[in-house]
Design an enzyme around this catalytic site. Structure first.
Site, mmCIF file in Angstrom:
data_model
loop_
_atom_site.group_PDB
_atom_site.id
_atom_site.type_symbol
_atom_site.label_atom_id
_atom_site.label_comp_id
_atom_site.label_asym_id
_atom_site.label_seq_id
_atom_site.Cartn_x
_atom_site.Cartn_y
_atom_site.Cartn_z
ATOM 1 N N ASN B 109 0.921 -1.290 -0.120
ATOM 2 C CA ASN B 109 -0.108 0.008 -0.031
ATOM 3 C C ASN B 109 0.714 1.356 0.070
ATOM 4 O O ASN B 109 0.305 2.180 -0.578
ATOM 5 C CB ASN B 109 -1.004 -0.007 1.191
ATOM 6 C CG ASN B 109 -1.948 -1.035 1.196
ATOM 7 O OD1 ASN B 109 -1.811 -2.026 0.443
ATOM 8 N ND2 ASN B 109 -2.727 -1.086 2.278
ATOM 9 N N SER B 140 -7.783 6.351 0.097
ATOM 10 C CA SER B 140 -8.681 5.851 0.673
ATOM 11 C C SER B 140 -8.921 6.918 1.801
ATOM 12 O O SER B 140 -8.224 7.745 2.338
ATOM 13 C CB SER B 140 -8.257 4.577 1.513
ATOM 14 O OG SER B 140 -9.181 4.351 2.533
ATOM 15 N N TYR B 153 -3.531 -0.880 8.044
ATOM 16 C CA TYR B 153 -3.909 -0.343 6.613
ATOM 17 C C TYR B 153 -4.195 1.169 6.521
ATOM 18 O O TYR B 153 -3.766 1.742 5.929
ATOM 19 C CB TYR B 153 -5.193 -1.123 6.368
ATOM 20 C CG TYR B 153 -6.163 -0.536 5.374
ATOM 21 C CD1 TYR B 153 -5.721 -1.203 3.901
ATOM 22 C CD2 TYR B 153 -6.963 0.177 5.414
ATOM 23 C CE1 TYR B 153 -6.194 -0.689 2.923
ATOM 24 C CE2 TYR B 153 -7.826 0.517 4.240
ATOM 25 C CZ TYR B 153 -7.535 0.099 2.898
ATOM 26 O OH TYR B 153 -8.060 0.551 1.751
ATOM 27 N N LYS B 157 -2.571 4.138 4.222
ATOM 28 C CA LYS B 157 -3.482 4.961 3.356
ATOM 29 C C LYS B 157 -3.087 6.420 3.683
ATOM 30 O O LYS B 157 -2.952 7.310 3.163
ATOM 31 C CB LYS B 157 -4.630 4.686 3.740
ATOM 32 C CG LYS B 157 -5.329 3.189 2.870
ATOM 33 C CD LYS B 157 -4.538 3.212 1.405
ATOM 34 C CE LYS B 157 -5.153 1.976 0.638
ATOM 35 N NZ LYS B 157 -4.948 1.860 -0.580
#
Lengths: 256, 256
Positions: B109, B140, B153, B157
């Site tokens: 990511n 995101s 996560y 982002k």
């Protein structure tokens, strides 16, 4: 709510670093029981100085590289817990500033902080019978708004600011509270000279230092004030000798 | 300022993914000259469908794993440039959502997006005689405000949102503009079921999907609108079928 550091046990990752060492000095003044310093390179002179400052404090040093796998960190923490029995505060302070080294910047500034914290959860998580604890993450104002000439460094700091806010929201599940300490430009060796991404601005360090900065001593004093305030979820800005709370903007809400 | 995609050459990393595939379909409708899809796994049915949709468009597929070193990406891009000669747009869309996999989440990511972009600069950077270009990063809304049950996560982002804003500010030096496209919860396989950090919330996916979401089609349509708007530095929120600009809060300013 606020925390008296007297008799507490503190693990300080990068406690001999640029901001770290002056913060360690301030911590020792508060007479914790143990200050356990984890750092990549030893600095026996600095450790001896910290030991001599306050005879009530046991200062110990262990070599630690935050880029090791979680299982390695768990092993080291087992050794430390065997000696000190309980740990009240974990301070994550490892960081590099060099946008020529993309993988290493991310590994130390982001992955290393997450992994060190994840390892600590083995001992602290109340779902595992642990007592909880306090995580203090040294992030950076560049996590709010970048030094765009070092986009990788700044992004790694945005990541840890976010991670710390999430951890704070998980405190009701884990028993572990968290807040971030975000220094502005502080006169350390870190900002003396550093590489920009793809050399977009070779003079980035010089340019930054033409603007007002703060000393590591100023930063360290406010750092310990933030620890004593012990405010779960706080995003502290430590800039220009000041200590301020940042109100994070809500652009979106997961609803859960 | 706005961009007509007709006859343009587009490289789309993860152009066969959950949001990717519907976005590829929307892109093909605009009659670009080339749509070069890089993805970890091939999907010959989807590629054939894209090829059949519009005979004016040359759709090609190359296997690509964003976790390879920059030099590998440069090699692949050399092959692609040899065929298409120029590239107008790079879309970075690779992402995973699994907070059991800390290193891999960060590698795909965050590091993967930075490295793919860094490789592209070899061809685009105006300081090297390149023509510039447009980078579109799929980040995101969790980069603004986390789904705190997946802190790794969300942090990854936050990192790419920050990185993209920095890139945009470097456009006067590099000739490469950039903006981020930040989907809210979109009904893809990614959010159907996923692991929370340390299993803090085993039902995180279910809980999220109890709230309003958007379809990949809605997201894809707004995605292409954002590309056509071609606004350097924009932080686009694509949530609940809407397309909105986010105004990033200034908590700090480097002054340089």
């Amino acid at each position: 709510h606020s925390m008296d550091l007297t008799n507490k046990n503190i693990i300080f990752v990068a406690g001999l670093g640029g901001i770290g060492l002056d913060t360690s000095r301030e911590l020792v003044k508060r007479s914790p029981k143990n200050l356990v310093i984890l750092d990549r390179v030893d600095n026996p002179v600095a450790v001896a100085e910290l030991k001599a400052m306050n005879p009530k404090v046991t200062v110990t040093y262990y070599p630690y590289d935050v880029t090791v796998p979680v299982v390695e960190t768990v092993k080291l923490l087992k050794t430390i817990f065997a000696k000190v029995k309980t740990v009240d505060v974990l301070i994550n302070g490892a960081g590099i500033l060099d946008d020529h080294q993309i993988e290493r910047t991310i590994a130390i500034n982001f992955t290393g902080l997450v992994n060190t914290t994840t390892a600590m959860m083995e001992f602290w998580d109340k779902r595992k019978g642990g007592p909880g604890g306090v995580v203090v993450n040294i992030c950076s104002v560049t996590g709010f708004n970048a030094i765009y000439q070092v986009p990788v460094y700044s992004a790694s700091k945005a990541a840890v600011v976010s991670f710390t806010m999430s951890m704070a929201k998980l405190a009701h599940i884990t028993g572990v509270t968290a807040f971030s300490v975000n220094p502005g430009i502080t006169k350390t060796t870190l900002v003396h000279k550093f590489n920009s991404w793809l050399d977009v601005e070779p003079r980035v360090a010089e340019l930054l230092l033409e603007h007002p900065t703060q000393t590591t001593q100023q930063c360290a004093q406010n750092f310990v004030k933030a620890i004593e305030a012990n405010k779960n979820g706080a995003v502290w800005k430590l800039d220009l000798g000041r200590l301020d709370l940042v109100e994070w903007t809500k652009h979106w809400d997961s609803g859960i």
